[in-house]
Structure formats: structure tokens, C-alpha cells
Design a protein around this motif. Structure first.
Motif, PDB file in Angstrom:
ATOM      1  N   GLN A 141      15.326  46.368  27.228  1.00  0.00           N
ATOM      2  CA  GLN A 141      14.006  46.092  27.796  1.00  0.00           C
ATOM      3  C   GLN A 141      14.078  45.593  29.233  1.00  0.00           C
ATOM      4  O   GLN A 141      13.113  45.715  29.981  1.00  0.00           O
ATOM      5  N   ASN A 142      15.203  45.003  29.647  1.00  0.00           N
ATOM      6  CA  ASN A 142      15.294  44.538  31.028  1.00  0.00           C
ATOM      7  C   ASN A 142      16.759  44.431  31.476  1.00  0.00           C
ATOM      8  O   ASN A 142      17.685  44.613  30.682  1.00  0.00           O
ATOM      9  N   ARG A 143      16.911  44.112  32.771  1.00  0.00           N
ATOM     10  CA  ARG A 143      18.263  44.044  33.341  1.00  0.00           C
ATOM     11  C   ARG A 143      19.044  42.850  32.808  1.00  0.00           C
ATOM     12  O   ARG A 143      20.267  42.851  32.815  1.00  0.00           O
ATOM     13  N   ALA A 185      13.850  31.911  27.308  1.00  0.00           N
ATOM     14  CA  ALA A 185      14.474  33.209  27.100  1.00  0.00           C
ATOM     15  C   ALA A 185      13.534  34.402  27.103  1.00  0.00           C
ATOM     16  O   ALA A 185      13.972  35.525  26.872  1.00  0.00           O
ATOM     17  N   GLY A 186      12.229  34.171  27.340  1.00  0.00           N
ATOM     18  CA  GLY A 186      11.342  35.327  27.329  1.00  0.00           C
ATOM     19  C   GLY A 186      11.600  36.219  28.540  1.00  0.00           C
ATOM     20  O   GLY A 186      12.065  35.735  29.563  1.00  0.00           O
ATOM     21  N   PRO A 187      11.411  37.512  28.437  1.00  0.00           N
ATOM     22  CA  PRO A 187      10.911  38.273  27.291  1.00  0.00           C
ATOM     23  C   PRO A 187      11.967  38.598  26.238  1.00  0.00           C
ATOM     24  O   PRO A 187      11.628  39.160  25.212  1.00  0.00           O
ATOM     25  N   GLY A 188      13.252  38.254  26.479  1.00  0.00           N
ATOM     26  CA  GLY A 188      14.196  38.360  25.369  1.00  0.00           C
ATOM     27  C   GLY A 188      15.303  39.399  25.505  1.00  0.00           C
ATOM     28  O   GLY A 188      15.907  39.788  24.506  1.00  0.00           O
ATOM     29  N   GLY A 189      15.598  39.790  26.729  1.00  0.00           N
ATOM     30  CA  GLY A 189      16.660  40.800  26.931  1.00  0.00           C
ATOM     31  C   GLY A 189      18.017  40.331  26.400  1.00  0.00           C
ATOM     32  O   GLY A 189      18.755  41.118  25.787  1.00  0.00           O
ATOM     33  N   PHE A 190      18.371  39.057  26.644  1.00  0.00           N
ATOM     34  CA  PHE A 190      19.666  38.545  26.164  1.00  0.00           C
ATOM     35  C   PHE A 190      19.772  38.755  24.644  1.00  0.00           C
ATOM     36  O   PHE A 190      20.776  39.243  24.130  1.00  0.00           O
ATOM     37  N   SER A 191      18.688  38.346  23.938  1.00  0.00           N
ATOM     38  CA  SER A 191      18.713  38.455  22.480  1.00  0.00           C
ATOM     39  C   SER A 191      18.761  39.912  22.056  1.00  0.00           C
ATOM     40  O   SER A 191      19.439  40.266  21.080  1.00  0.00           O
ATOM     41  N   GLY A 238       6.287  25.792  23.585  1.00  0.00           N
ATOM     42  CA  GLY A 238       7.607  26.301  23.983  1.00  0.00           C
ATOM     43  C   GLY A 238       8.163  25.651  25.239  1.00  0.00           C
ATOM     44  O   GLY A 238       9.072  26.201  25.866  1.00  0.00           O
ATOM     45  N   ASN A 239       7.657  24.479  25.603  1.00  0.00           N
ATOM     46  CA  ASN A 239       8.127  23.830  26.835  1.00  0.00           C
ATOM     47  C   ASN A 239       9.365  22.973  26.551  1.00  0.00           C
ATOM     48  O   ASN A 239       9.296  22.003  25.802  1.00  0.00           O
ATOM     49  N   VAL A 240      10.456  23.316  27.199  1.00  0.00           N
ATOM     50  CA  VAL A 240      11.727  22.633  26.923  1.00  0.00           C
ATOM     51  C   VAL A 240      11.764  21.223  27.521  1.00  0.00           C
ATOM     52  O   VAL A 240      12.653  20.436  27.220  1.00  0.00           O
ATOM     53  N   ALA A 267      20.972  30.316  27.498  1.00  0.00           N
ATOM     54  CA  ALA A 267      19.836  29.675  28.168  1.00  0.00           C
ATOM     55  C   ALA A 267      19.726  30.275  29.565  1.00  0.00           C
ATOM     56  O   ALA A 267      20.733  30.378  30.264  1.00  0.00           O
ATOM     57  N   ASP A 268      18.536  30.670  29.923  1.00  0.00           N
ATOM     58  CA  ASP A 268      18.398  31.404  31.186  1.00  0.00           C
ATOM     59  C   ASP A 268      17.113  31.011  31.896  1.00  0.00           C
ATOM     60  O   ASP A 268      16.479  31.840  32.546  1.00  0.00           O
ATOM     61  N   GLY A 269      16.733  29.738  31.787  1.00  0.00           N
ATOM     62  CA  GLY A 269      15.443  29.305  32.327  1.00  0.00           C
ATOM     63  C   GLY A 269      15.307  29.511  33.821  1.00  0.00           C
ATOM     64  O   GLY A 269      16.267  29.357  34.582  1.00  0.00           O
TER      65      GLY A 269
END
Ligand SMILES: C[S@@+](CC[C@H](N)C(=O)[O-])C[C@H]1O[C@@H](n2cnc3c(N)ncnc32)[C@H](O)[C@@H]1O
Length: 317
Positions: A141-143, A185-191, A238-240, A267-269
Motif C-alpha cells: 500500500q505504500n513505500r 503506524a497508520g496507514p499500516g505499510g509496515f504491518s 490512539g494518541n501515544v 514504531a514510525d511516528g
């Protein structure tokens, strides 16, 4: 014709012979940029002939590990003494405790060049400087997913093969799925990448700010979204930064991993730092700190954290 109309060479064109006498210079524009728009020196056409044979494309990324820390862990009191309460700090020029002041100042000067570039110029420059730019997002879905794939590959798949390693049986149970957490982590490419590799042999816990950048489960096309569970914490946003969200995320993960925690966390905030790009690192500190705190809460002993750090020179970390 002009002298018949009263013009005297070397004088201006005005009624009283005033006005500019120098010829109007030709203006060099870049692409479709309008007349008058300024081109930073670094982008002005240079007399450089590109020699493709001199270009070395090293596609195997080199991994450099930080040396392990063997000194005793500082006491709680000592760590507490590091905390300084005061006004929020928004300057980076004086951050020289761990950086050479000269290097820091040169880096800041170089980064300032970006201030005069528009979005398209930045994108073009990035495309030209990265020989792998055409890879784009492949079938993910993304890079970001491709980035995680690279991190996993250069580390010999130490993340996605975590539950198959046999060096420390106490952390790994062959019957378990690969448990992972993906935070900020949205939109979730890592996952999506992890799910692509492990399919239903994995279970992911996602946590991210609700809103425009929320998880896009409908775009998890190459990994099963059924194996991924978004969770937004006690406050539901969802606020860390919210301590209740961190505690409830920890409880949620422990409840769903038989009290053992995840095998690894990503984690990629990041957030927009428009107009404050040079102090991006300072502005992001709080987010990194909270992500580390979550990692300490949810990973099991001997597991890993993959953390993105945003720096100004790439669109992402
Ligand atoms: C660069 S994106 C992450 C991309 C992701 N790794 C992927 O693979 O698609 C940064 C994310 O951090 C999230 N974020 C920023 N501040 C946050 C906060 N305070 N709490 C939770 N998430 C946050 C943003 O909403 C965004 O979804």
C-alpha cells in the motif's frame, strides 16, 4: 526609428530621458516555473557532465550496529536528575553535547537550502538522487512497507523469523504465531509487509492516531488484515502521548499474548513540521520517547524494536 522619435543612445526611454539604460537580462527559468521565481544556487544548471560509469550503485545496504552498553544502569534517582522542567525548547543550534558544533552548523546550513524549494523541486531532487526510486511501493500500500522489507532483509529477517530462532527458547514457542505491535503506524505499510511474509502465522496489534492517517485495512492487499487488530487505547483516540492509552495498550497486548508480550515492535511516528523543518528532530523527541516507553511495556524479554527517526532530507524516516 527611435532617434526620429527623440531617443538618444545611452539615455533612458522616459520623457526626461530617465529610466533604465541596461538591456533587460534574459531570465533562466526551471521547467515551468514562472518568471521571477528564484532558483537556489544549488539547483542552478551546473556545467557538469554526468558520467554514468563513475556512478557506483551499492545496493547491499551496510548494517552498522551500535556497540552494546555494558556499564551499570543508572539509578532511578540519577535518571530523575536529568529531567529539566521549563519552557519547551525549540532551538537546535546549541545541541552540541553529542555532536561536533561545526558539523551541526554545517548540517543546518545545508538543510536550509530546502527552505527555498517547493514540493515538486524536492520530489524531483529526491528522485534524481535515489537510484532505487522507481521501486516505489511495489505491490504494497505504500513505500513504508518496502522500507520495512529492506530493514528485515539486511538484518537477515531477524524480525519476521523471530519466532523460528532457537537460541533462546524462553522467548519463543514454536506453536505461537509471530506476535508484533505496530505503533504510530497508520496507514499500516509496515504491518502489511509483516503479514505478507508470515500470512496467518502472525498476529499484529496496531496503534495509531485516529483521523486522516488511520489504518487502511482495506488496502492490506498482500497480507491478511484478519491477523491485524487496531486498538486505540482507553481514550479511544490512539494518541501515544496519553499515559492511559499506553497502559491500556500494554494490558490489551498482554491479554492477547498469554501474558508474554510481543516478539517485536515497530514504531514510525511522525507528523507535519511545515515551516519548522530544521528543528524536526527537537519537535519529534516527545513522540520518540513515548514510543520507547510503549516498547518497554509491550515487548517480551530478548525481543526487538524497529524505530523510524524522521530527519529532514527524506519525506519519511
Ligand atoms: C509516517 S506515518 C507511519 C507510516 C507507517 N509506518 C506505514 O507503514 O504506513 C506516521 C504515523 O504516526 C502517527 N502519529 C503521529 N503522532 C502520533 C501520536 N501522538 N500518537 C499516535 N500516532 C501518532 C501519524 O498519525 C501517522 O499515522
Amino acid at each position: 526609428m527611435m532617434s526620429k522619435m527623440g531617443f538618444t543612445g545611452g539615455l533612458g526611454l522616459g520623457k526626461l530621458k530617465q529610466g533604465r539604460v541596461a538591456p533587460v537580462e534574459t531570465t533562466q527559468t526551471r521547467g515551468r516555473l514562472g518568471l521571477g521565481s528564484k532558483v537556489p544556487d544549488v539547483l542552478a544548471p551546473a556545467n557538469v557532465i554526468w558520467d554514468s560509469s563513475a556512478e557506483v550503485i551499492d545496493f547491499k545496504a551496510k548494517l552498522e550496529w551500535m556497540p552494546p552498553f555494558h556499564q551499570p544502569v543508572p539509578s532511578f534517582e540519577e535518571m530523575n536528575s536529568w529531567v529539566v522542567i521549563g519552557r519547551r525548547k525549540e532551538a537546535i543550534e546549541d545541541e552540541i553535547q553529542f555532536c561536533d558544533p561545526e558539523v551541526l552548523s554545517e548540517v543546518l546550513n545545508c538543510k536550509t537550502v530546502f527552505d527555498s524549494l517547493d514540493e515538486k523541486q524536492l520530489r524531483d531532487a529526491r528522485t534524481r538522487s535515489n537510484p532505487f526510486e522507481t521501486i516505489k511501493k511495489v505491490f504494497f500500500q505504500n513505500r513504508a512497507a518496502v522500507k520495512m522489507a529492506e530493514i528485515d532483509a539486511v538484518t537477515e529477517f531477524m524480525f519476521t523469523n523471530f519466532n523460528q530462532r532457537n537460541d533462546d527458547a524462553s522467548n519463543v514457542d514454536a506453536k505461537e504465531p509471530l506476535y508484533f505491535a505496530d505503533v504510530c503506524a497508520g496507514p499500516g505499510g509496515f504491518s502489511e509487509y509483516v503479514l505478507f511474509r508470515k500470512k496467518w502465522h502472525s498476529k499484529g496489534f496496531g496503534f495509531t492516531l485516529k483521523g486522516d492517517n488511520d489504518f487502511k485495512l482495506e488496502e492490506f492487499l498482500v497480507g491478511p488484515p484478519e491477523c491485524f487488530e487496531p486498538y486505540y487505547g482507553k481514550n479511544g483516540d490512539g494518541n501515544v502521548y496519553e499515559p492511559e492509552n499506553i497502559t491500556s495498550l500494554k494490558d490489551f497486548i498482554y491479554d492477547n499474548t498469554d501474558g508474554r508480550g510481543v516478539h517485536f515492535m515497530m514504531a514510525d511516528g511522525g507528523f507535519s513540521v511545515d515551516g519548522q523543518e530544521n528543528i524536526q528532530e527537537i519537535l519529534s523527541k516527545r513522540l520518540y520517547l513515548c514510543q520507547f516507553l510503549v516498547a518497554l511495556c509491550v515487548v517480551r524479554t530478548g525481543s526487538y524494536l524497529v524505530s523510524g527517526f524522521r530527519k529532514r532530507s527524506s519525506s519519511s524516516g
